[in-house]
Design a protein around this motif. Sequence first.
Motif, PDB file in Angstrom:
ATOM      1  N   HIS A 111      -3.498   0.122  15.624  1.00  0.00           N
ATOM      2  CA  HIS A 111      -2.663   1.008  16.427  1.00  0.00           C
ATOM      3  C   HIS A 111      -3.333   2.373  16.627  1.00  0.00           C
ATOM      4  O   HIS A 111      -3.836   2.967  15.688  1.00  0.00           O
ATOM      5  CB  HIS A 111      -1.323   1.155  15.683  1.00  0.00           C
ATOM      6  N   ALA A 120       0.975  -2.438  28.713  1.00  0.00           N
ATOM      7  CA  ALA A 120       0.991  -3.312  27.542  1.00  0.00           C
ATOM      8  C   ALA A 120       1.781  -4.575  27.865  1.00  0.00           C
ATOM      9  O   ALA A 120       2.787  -4.529  28.576  1.00  0.00           O
ATOM     10  CB  ALA A 120       1.631  -2.593  26.360  1.00  0.00           C
ATOM     11  N   GLU A 180       2.210  -7.270  23.013  1.00  0.00           N
ATOM     12  CA  GLU A 180       1.703  -6.015  22.440  1.00  0.00           C
ATOM     13  C   GLU A 180       2.860  -5.088  22.104  1.00  0.00           C
ATOM     14  O   GLU A 180       2.880  -4.465  21.032  1.00  0.00           O
ATOM     15  CB  GLU A 180       0.722  -5.341  23.403  1.00  0.00           C
ATOM     16  N   GLU A 181       3.829  -4.986  23.001  1.00  0.00           N
ATOM     17  CA  GLU A 181       5.004  -4.138  22.735  1.00  0.00           C
ATOM     18  C   GLU A 181       5.719  -4.594  21.463  1.00  0.00           C
ATOM     19  O   GLU A 181       6.155  -3.772  20.653  1.00  0.00           O
ATOM     20  CB  GLU A 181       5.968  -4.174  23.926  1.00  0.00           C
ATOM     21  N   ARG A 191      -0.689   2.302  21.573  1.00  0.00           N
ATOM     22  CA  ARG A 191      -1.265   1.043  22.041  1.00  0.00           C
ATOM     23  C   ARG A 191      -2.032   0.404  20.886  1.00  0.00           C
ATOM     24  O   ARG A 191      -2.389   1.077  19.918  1.00  0.00           O
ATOM     25  CB  ARG A 191      -2.239   1.271  23.206  1.00  0.00           C
TER      26      ARG A 191
END
Length: 111
Positions: free
Chosen positions: A50, A64, A68-69, A83
Motif C-alpha cells: 500500500h 483501481a 484492489e479497492e 493504491r
Amino acid sequence: MVKVIFTNISGSVIQEVEGNEGDCLLDVGQAAGQPLEGTCEGQMACSTCHVIVKDAWFDKLPPASENEEDMLDLAAGARRTSRLSCQILLTKDLDGLTVAIPSESRNMQGL
C-alpha cells in the motif's frame, strides 16, 4: 526512464528512483530498498504494498479495480488516494510520480 519520488507522510523527499516504462511500482520500490513488503508478490491478495499517492498524481492513474479497492479496505492507514503499488505500472505520463509509504506499514520480510 520514469522518475518516482518516495516521501514520508509529511511530504519530505526520502528518495528519488528511476524505473523503466512498464515496470511495476512495487518492484521499483523494493529494488530501491523501500519498505514495501508485497507478501503476495503482486497477486493483489494482500495490502502490504500500500502507498499513498500525492493528490496531484492520483487522477493520472487508471482507476483501481474492485478487487484492489477490496484490498485497500484492509490496508493500515488507508486514505482517499491510497493504491496498491503492485497495481501501478510506470508510464512516461507518470514521470515524477510521488508516493508515500504509510507509517503504519512494516516490512516484515526485511527483518
